[in-house]
Design a protein around this motif. Structure first.
Motif, PDB file in Angstrom:
ATOM      1  N   ASN A 145      -9.420   4.976  -2.243  1.00 41.87           N
ATOM      2  CA  ASN A 145      -8.840   6.304  -2.471  1.00 41.87           C
ATOM      3  C   ASN A 145      -7.672   6.204  -3.439  1.00 41.87           C
ATOM      4  O   ASN A 145      -6.943   5.212  -3.442  1.00 41.87           O
ATOM      5  CB  ASN A 145      -8.350   6.907  -1.150  1.00 41.87           C
ATOM      6  CG  ASN A 145      -9.476   7.152  -0.178  1.00 41.87           C
ATOM      7  OD1 ASN A 145     -10.312   8.008  -0.400  1.00 41.87           O
ATOM      8  ND2 ASN A 145      -9.508   6.386   0.902  1.00 41.87           N
ATOM      9  N   HIS A 146      -7.483   7.245  -4.206  1.00 41.69           N
ATOM     10  CA  HIS A 146      -6.390   7.264  -5.183  1.00 41.69           C
ATOM     11  C   HIS A 146      -5.617   8.577  -5.069  1.00 41.69           C
ATOM     12  O   HIS A 146      -5.328   9.232  -6.057  1.00 41.69           O
ATOM     13  CB  HIS A 146      -6.938   7.080  -6.604  1.00 41.69           C
ATOM     14  CG  HIS A 146      -7.728   5.812  -6.754  1.00 41.69           C
ATOM     15  ND1 HIS A 146      -7.137   4.578  -6.773  1.00 41.69           N
ATOM     16  CD2 HIS A 146      -9.063   5.606  -6.842  1.00 41.69           C
ATOM     17  CE1 HIS A 146      -8.076   3.648  -6.885  1.00 41.69           C
ATOM     18  NE2 HIS A 146      -9.248   4.252  -6.926  1.00 41.69           N
ATOM     19  N   ASP A 147      -5.307   8.947  -3.832  1.00 43.98           N
ATOM     20  CA  ASP A 147      -4.583  10.189  -3.580  1.00 43.98           C
ATOM     21  C   ASP A 147      -3.085   9.913  -3.493  1.00 43.98           C
ATOM     22  O   ASP A 147      -2.659   8.971  -2.817  1.00 43.98           O
ATOM     23  CB  ASP A 147      -5.080  10.833  -2.290  1.00 43.98           C
ATOM     24  CG  ASP A 147      -6.553  11.215  -2.374  1.00 43.98           C
ATOM     25  OD1 ASP A 147      -7.024  11.524  -3.493  1.00 43.98           O
ATOM     26  OD2 ASP A 147      -7.225  11.210  -1.333  1.00 43.98           O
ATOM     27  N   LYS A 154      -0.584  11.171 -10.998  1.00 45.11           N
ATOM     28  CA  LYS A 154      -1.850  10.431 -11.092  1.00 45.11           C
ATOM     29  C   LYS A 154      -1.750   9.385 -12.191  1.00 45.11           C
ATOM     30  O   LYS A 154      -1.133   9.603 -13.214  1.00 45.11           O
ATOM     31  CB  LYS A 154      -2.992  11.389 -11.417  1.00 45.11           C
ATOM     32  CG  LYS A 154      -3.510  12.099 -10.210  1.00 45.11           C
ATOM     33  CD  LYS A 154      -4.946  11.664  -9.959  1.00 45.11           C
ATOM     34  CE  LYS A 154      -5.542  12.498  -8.861  1.00 45.11           C
ATOM     35  NZ  LYS A 154      -5.707  11.784  -7.643  1.00 45.11           N
ATOM     36  N   ILE A 204       0.015   4.579 -10.431  1.00 50.09           N
ATOM     37  CA  ILE A 204      -0.113   3.446  -9.526  1.00 50.09           C
ATOM     38  C   ILE A 204      -0.372   2.187 -10.341  1.00 50.09           C
ATOM     39  O   ILE A 204      -1.315   2.105 -11.100  1.00 50.09           O
ATOM     40  CB  ILE A 204      -1.232   3.681  -8.508  1.00 50.09           C
ATOM     41  CG1 ILE A 204      -0.881   4.903  -7.654  1.00 50.09           C
ATOM     42  CG2 ILE A 204      -1.450   2.447  -7.654  1.00 50.09           C
ATOM     43  CD1 ILE A 204      -1.994   5.360  -6.761  1.00 50.09           C
ATOM     44  N   SER A 259      -3.665   5.561  -1.020  1.00 52.67           N
ATOM     45  CA  SER A 259      -3.920   5.027  -2.352  1.00 52.67           C
ATOM     46  C   SER A 259      -4.224   3.539  -2.238  1.00 52.67           C
ATOM     47  O   SER A 259      -3.351   2.726  -1.939  1.00 52.67           O
ATOM     48  CB  SER A 259      -2.703   5.262  -3.249  1.00 52.67           C
ATOM     49  OG  SER A 259      -2.979   4.815  -4.547  1.00 52.67           O
ATOM     50  N   ASP A 260      -5.496   3.215  -2.453  1.00 51.54           N
ATOM     51  CA  ASP A 260      -5.937   1.827  -2.402  1.00 51.54           C
ATOM     52  C   ASP A 260      -7.186   1.688  -3.266  1.00 51.54           C
ATOM     53  O   ASP A 260      -7.431   2.520  -4.137  1.00 51.54           O
ATOM     54  CB  ASP A 260      -6.185   1.385  -0.953  1.00 51.54           C
ATOM     55  CG  ASP A 260      -7.231   2.217  -0.222  1.00 51.54           C
ATOM     56  OD1 ASP A 260      -7.939   3.029  -0.863  1.00 51.54           O
ATOM     57  OD2 ASP A 260      -7.356   2.057   1.006  1.00 51.54           O
ATOM     58  N   GLU A 261      -7.997   0.667  -3.010  1.00 52.80           N
ATOM     59  CA  GLU A 261      -9.207   0.435  -3.796  1.00 52.80           C
ATOM     60  C   GLU A 261     -10.213   1.579  -3.646  1.00 52.80           C
ATOM     61  O   GLU A 261     -10.972   1.887  -4.559  1.00 52.80           O
ATOM     62  CB  GLU A 261      -9.873  -0.884  -3.375  1.00 52.80           C
ATOM     63  CG  GLU A 261      -8.984  -2.110  -3.473  1.00 52.80           C
ATOM     64  CD  GLU A 261      -7.978  -2.232  -2.319  1.00 52.80           C
ATOM     65  OE1 GLU A 261      -8.239  -1.768  -1.187  1.00 52.80           O
ATOM     66  OE2 GLU A 261      -6.892  -2.787  -2.558  1.00 52.80           O
ATOM     67  N   LYS A 288       0.857  -1.191   0.000  1.00 50.29           N
ATOM     68  CA  LYS A 288       0.000   0.000   0.000  1.00 50.29           C
ATOM     69  C   LYS A 288       0.890   1.236   0.000  1.00 50.29           C
ATOM     70  O   LYS A 288       2.004   1.217   0.504  1.00 50.29           O
ATOM     71  CB  LYS A 288      -0.909   0.040   1.234  1.00 50.29           C
ATOM     72  CG  LYS A 288      -1.839  -1.130   1.360  1.00 50.29           C
ATOM     73  CD  LYS A 288      -2.892  -1.138   0.278  1.00 50.29           C
ATOM     74  CE  LYS A 288      -3.841  -2.310   0.457  1.00 50.29           C
ATOM     75  NZ  LYS A 288      -4.669  -2.532  -0.684  1.00 50.29           N
TER      76      LYS A 288
END
Length: 143
Positions: free
Chosen positions: A115-117, A59, A62, A111-113, A31
């Motif tokens: 949130n993508h910050d 952005k 990932i 940043s995961d399933e 993660k």
């Protein structure tokens, strides 16, 4: 102080100079995110360090979590701090030098399933808030 962090998966753990950081660290593998380190000393609590895990910086950068090289756990345990020494080895020494009883480490998966910050963006925002309040970086960020 950092209300915007409440939306992320999070956790914390305590670390004392006699502990093994590898054993007490409960940060998930694979993660990305950031962590805030609070020093507990003589009845006082001080935010001493704000850091993030490695890439991505942009952005969409990932990739598959299995390809993460510098994930949050890896960064926290094996990142260099206080010279060319991994944290798992440098933190116990630094706690003794500074007469710190324990560290309280708070971690956030940005940043995961869900949130993508980008960790770098969130770290920058948190440092700006801190500097706006105190007028300087946390002391371990200055070292």
């Amino acid at each position: 102080m950092f209300d915007q962090l409440s939306k992320y998966k999070q956790g914390s753990f305590f670390f004392q100079p006699t502990d093994s950081l590898v054993e007490v660290c409960n940060v998930p593998k694979n993660k990305y995110g950031l962590y805030l380190v609070y020093a507990l000393s003589k009845g006082r609590v001080e935010l001493v360090y704000i850091n993030k895990s490695g890439p991505p910086e942009k952005k969409g950068a990932i990739k598959d979590p299995r390809d993460i090289a510098d994930d949050l756990r890896e960064n926290l345990l094996n990142g260099y701090q206080f010279g060319e020494i991994e944290r798992k080895n440098s933190w116990p020494v630094q706690l003794m030098i500074e007469d710190i009883e324990a560290l309280h480490v708070h971690w956030y998966v940005t940043s995961d399933e869900k949130n993508h910050d980008l960790p770098a963006t969130i770290k920058s925002k948190i440092l700006q808030i801190y500097m706006g309040i105190y007028g300087h970086l946390p002391r371990w960020n200055r070292a």
